[in-house]
Write a protein that holds these residues in place. Structure first.
Motif, mmCIF file in Angstrom:
data_model
loop_
_atom_site.group_PDB
_atom_site.id
_atom_site.type_symbol
_atom_site.label_atom_id
_atom_site.label_comp_id
_atom_site.label_asym_id
_atom_site.label_seq_id
_atom_site.Cartn_x
_atom_site.Cartn_y
_atom_site.Cartn_z
ATOM 1 N N UNK A 162 0.831 -1.204 0.000
ATOM 2 C CA UNK A 162 0.000 0.000 0.000
ATOM 3 C C UNK A 162 0.870 1.260 0.000
ATOM 4 N N UNK A 163 1.961 1.222 0.734
ATOM 5 C CA UNK A 163 2.828 2.391 0.840
ATOM 6 C C UNK A 163 3.799 2.510 -0.323
ATOM 7 N N UNK A 164 4.448 1.394 -0.697
ATOM 8 C CA UNK A 164 5.578 1.469 -1.611
ATOM 9 C C UNK A 164 5.424 0.680 -2.906
ATOM 10 N N UNK A 165 4.331 -0.017 -3.053
ATOM 11 C CA UNK A 165 4.125 -0.785 -4.279
ATOM 12 C C UNK A 165 3.745 0.104 -5.449
ATOM 13 N N UNK A 166 3.442 -0.527 -6.567
ATOM 14 C CA UNK A 166 3.049 0.231 -7.757
ATOM 15 C C UNK A 166 1.797 1.060 -7.451
ATOM 16 N N UNK A 167 1.892 2.353 -7.656
ATOM 17 C CA UNK A 167 0.782 3.234 -7.336
ATOM 18 C C UNK A 167 0.635 3.492 -5.846
ATOM 19 N N UNK A 168 1.675 3.160 -5.066
ATOM 20 C CA UNK A 168 1.607 3.331 -3.612
ATOM 21 C C UNK A 168 1.507 4.780 -3.195
ATOM 22 N N UNK A 169 1.141 4.982 -1.940
ATOM 23 C CA UNK A 169 0.923 6.336 -1.435
ATOM 24 C C UNK A 169 2.216 7.059 -1.103
ATOM 25 N N UNK A 170 3.325 6.309 -0.962
ATOM 26 C CA UNK A 170 4.596 6.931 -0.606
ATOM 27 C C UNK A 170 5.709 6.378 -1.501
ATOM 28 N N UNK A 171 5.818 6.915 -2.685
ATOM 29 C CA UNK A 171 6.848 6.478 -3.624
ATOM 30 C C UNK A 171 8.222 6.938 -3.124
ATOM 31 N N UNK A 172 9.179 6.032 -3.130
ATOM 32 C CA UNK A 172 10.536 6.356 -2.689
ATOM 33 C C UNK A 172 11.236 7.145 -3.790
ATOM 34 N N UNK A 320 22.894 -6.168 -6.646
ATOM 35 C CA UNK A 320 21.785 -5.320 -6.210
ATOM 36 C C UNK A 320 20.428 -6.010 -6.320
ATOM 37 N N UNK A 321 20.441 -7.339 -6.280
ATOM 38 C CA UNK A 321 19.183 -8.082 -6.432
ATOM 39 C C UNK A 321 18.202 -7.782 -5.298
ATOM 40 N N UNK A 322 18.716 -7.445 -4.108
ATOM 41 C CA UNK A 322 17.843 -7.152 -2.974
ATOM 42 C C UNK A 322 17.886 -5.672 -2.589
ATOM 43 N N UNK A 323 18.389 -4.840 -3.493
ATOM 44 C CA UNK A 323 18.574 -3.419 -3.180
ATOM 45 C C UNK A 323 17.251 -2.739 -2.850
ATOM 46 N N UNK A 324 16.262 -2.891 -3.708
ATOM 47 C CA UNK A 324 14.986 -2.210 -3.500
ATOM 48 C C UNK A 324 14.277 -2.737 -2.253
ATOM 49 N N UNK A 325 14.346 -4.038 -2.044
ATOM 50 C CA UNK A 325 13.705 -4.625 -0.862
ATOM 51 C C UNK A 325 14.336 -4.103 0.418
ATOM 52 N N UNK A 326 15.660 -4.067 0.457
ATOM 53 C CA UNK A 326 16.342 -3.584 1.661
ATOM 54 C C UNK A 326 16.124 -2.092 1.863
ATOM 55 N N UNK A 327 16.072 -1.348 0.763
ATOM 56 C CA UNK A 327 15.786 0.084 0.860
ATOM 57 C C UNK A 327 14.398 0.316 1.445
ATOM 58 N N UNK A 328 13.422 -0.413 0.941
ATOM 59 C CA UNK A 328 12.060 -0.276 1.465
ATOM 60 C C UNK A 328 12.004 -0.626 2.940
ATOM 61 N N UNK A 329 12.745 -1.665 3.320
ATOM 62 C CA UNK A 329 12.783 -2.057 4.723
ATOM 63 C C UNK A 329 13.312 -0.927 5.593
ATOM 64 N N UNK A 330 14.406 -0.307 5.167
ATOM 65 C CA UNK A 330 14.989 0.772 5.963
ATOM 66 C C UNK A 330 14.056 1.974 6.040
ATOM 67 N N UNK A 331 13.475 2.344 4.916
ATOM 68 C CA UNK A 331 12.557 3.488 4.898
ATOM 69 C C UNK A 331 11.334 3.195 5.759
ATOM 70 N N UNK A 332 10.855 1.980 5.655
ATOM 71 C CA UNK A 332 9.643 1.589 6.378
ATOM 72 C C UNK A 332 9.874 1.572 7.882
ATOM 73 N N UNK A 333 10.960 0.945 8.318
ATOM 74 C CA UNK A 333 11.222 0.873 9.757
ATOM 75 C C UNK A 333 11.531 2.247 10.334
ATOM 76 N N UNK A 334 12.177 3.098 9.551
ATOM 77 C CA UNK A 334 12.424 4.469 10.009
ATOM 78 C C UNK A 334 11.102 5.213 10.168
ATOM 79 N N UNK A 335 10.177 4.933 9.272
ATOM 80 C CA UNK A 335 8.854 5.564 9.336
ATOM 81 C C UNK A 335 8.112 5.174 10.609
ATOM 82 N N UNK A 336 8.285 3.924 11.013
ATOM 83 C CA UNK A 336 7.558 3.400 12.170
ATOM 84 C C UNK A 336 8.210 3.753 13.507
ATOM 85 N N UNK A 337 9.489 4.048 13.488
ATOM 86 C CA UNK A 337 10.220 4.235 14.744
ATOM 87 C C UNK A 337 9.686 5.394 15.583
ATOM 88 N N UNK A 338 8.964 6.311 14.964
ATOM 89 C CA UNK A 338 8.442 7.459 15.707
ATOM 90 C C UNK A 338 7.431 7.051 16.771
#
Length: 364
Positions: A162-172, A320-338
């Motif tokens: 929902x956040x980061x997929x195709x058409x997601x609300x929060x494009x990286x 870089x096969x897992x680059x986007x997945x790991x990037x999303x993970x970092x962005x996502x967990x940073x988003x939640x840490x608040x």
């Protein structure tokens, strides 16, 4: 456990947050509350399952590994139990955000979970829920709690999409992507000399293969090892004198994989590569070189500047096969840490459970 293994595991566990054991609001049937965040709870039973999963995946039933002391001065039991605690806190924040956004899991996702539970009941519980619960109890859960965990795992995947997929609300953005790239990756080239597993050749110089089709190898003799050391020393002398690294690499390198990667190797601290090379890489400044030895041989490495958007180059795709997945993970967990500062934890109850005392679980 080696230091570099710890690096990889720490990174992996960050990703595990997004694909294993996700929890929602719990009723008393889910167990005694351990962590709470504005109506969402993680219970002792769920926490025990996480502990058991980690133990099953990384240490198994050999409890001696958990008492070993790491370079940080803590036991691996303390370190890995801390990982699980942090993951639990992140997951609680996940559920809080899912509710905040007013999301609802599609019915087909719930049906898929129920099909999974039916399979587990049939194959592991012999069709008897009471029997299955007796098996699950060693991990702190029962059929209903396990189903709830799988439901929330589906919720997690849905939330991320929902956040980061195709058409997601929060494009990286590319700015965020490039910042992650710059902060986590290093590029090297290496000139390598083997000191172990020398290929066996026949009188004509052809490789000798074993019955399974692999090239036979043997140990290097003392004379051969001395020759390899001499060649490496000569390369270092040449580099120090200002000779071009690429030219020496073309004439001296025994690393045949280098041909496949003309831009060099891209590494992170969590890469599955030679530990000594990774450690040395991140101690170097750009355009500096050094020599390290490993169980495989002698590595003369030079750290190079990162290519612009190197993660998108087809020649680098293996790194870089897992680059986007790991990037999303970092962005996502940073988003939640608040939300973490709002979590209430029963520390006394939490202290009763750790990885070492948990059952090793690889099934659920």
């Amino acid at each position: 456990m080696k230091k570099n293994n710890m690096k990889r595991i720490a990174c992996l566990l960050l990703c595990v947050i997004l694909c294993v054991c996700f929890l929602a609001s719990c009723s008393s049937s889910m167990g005694e509350p351990l962590m709470t965040l504005e109506g969402n709870e993680i219970t002792v039973n769920m926490y025990r399952l996480w502990l058991s999963r980690l133990k099953g995946n990384y240490g198994g039933s050999d409890d001696t590994v958990w008492d070993q002391v790491s370079e940080e001065g803590k036991t691996y039991n303390e370190i890995f139990t801390g990982f699980v605690k942090q993951n639990a806190m992140t997951l609680l924040c996940v559920m809080h955000e899912f509710d905040n956004l007013g999301l609802k899991l599609p019915e087909e996702e719930i049906k898929a979970v129920d099909e999974t539970m039916k399979t587990i009941l049939s194959e592991r519980g012999e069709g008897d829920k009471a029997y299955l619960n007796s098996q699950l109890s060693q991990y702190g859960v029962n059929y209903d709690i396990l189903r709830q965990i799988y439901i929330i795992e589906a919720k997690m995947n849905y939330l991320k999409e929902y956040l980061y997929g195709e058409g997601g609300t929060e494009v990286i953005s590319d700015n965020v992507r490039n910042e992650y790239y710059q902060n986590n990756y290093a590029r090297i080239k290496q000139i390598f000399f083997y000191t172990a597993n020398k290929p066996v050749t026949d009188e004509e110089g052809n490789y000798v293969y074993d019955e399974e089709g692999y090239v036979e190898t043997r140990d290097y003799t003392e004379e051969e090892l001395a020759e390899q050391q001499k060649k490496a020393s000569q390369v270092m002398t040449s580099l120090t004198a200002g000779q071009d690294f690429d030219l020496l690499m073309a004439s001296q390198n025994e690393d045949t994989a280098a041909i496949t990667y003309p831009n060099g190797y891209y590494l992170t601290k969590a890469s599955q590569y030679v530990e000594e090379v990774i450690d040395a890489t991140f101690e170097l400044k750009e355009n500096e070189f050094t020599m390290v030895e490993s169980e495989y041989g002698i590595h003369i490495i030079k750290r190079l500047p990162l290519e612009e958007k190197g993660y998108s180059a087809s020649a680098n795709e293996d790194f870089f096969s897992d680059f986007e997945e790991n990037l999303e993970t970092e962005v996502f967990t940073a988003r939640l840490s608040k939300y973490e500062e709002k979590i209430k934890i029963d520390e006394e109850l939490l202290s009763k459970y750790d990885v070492k005392s948990s059952a090793a679980n690889t099934a659920y």
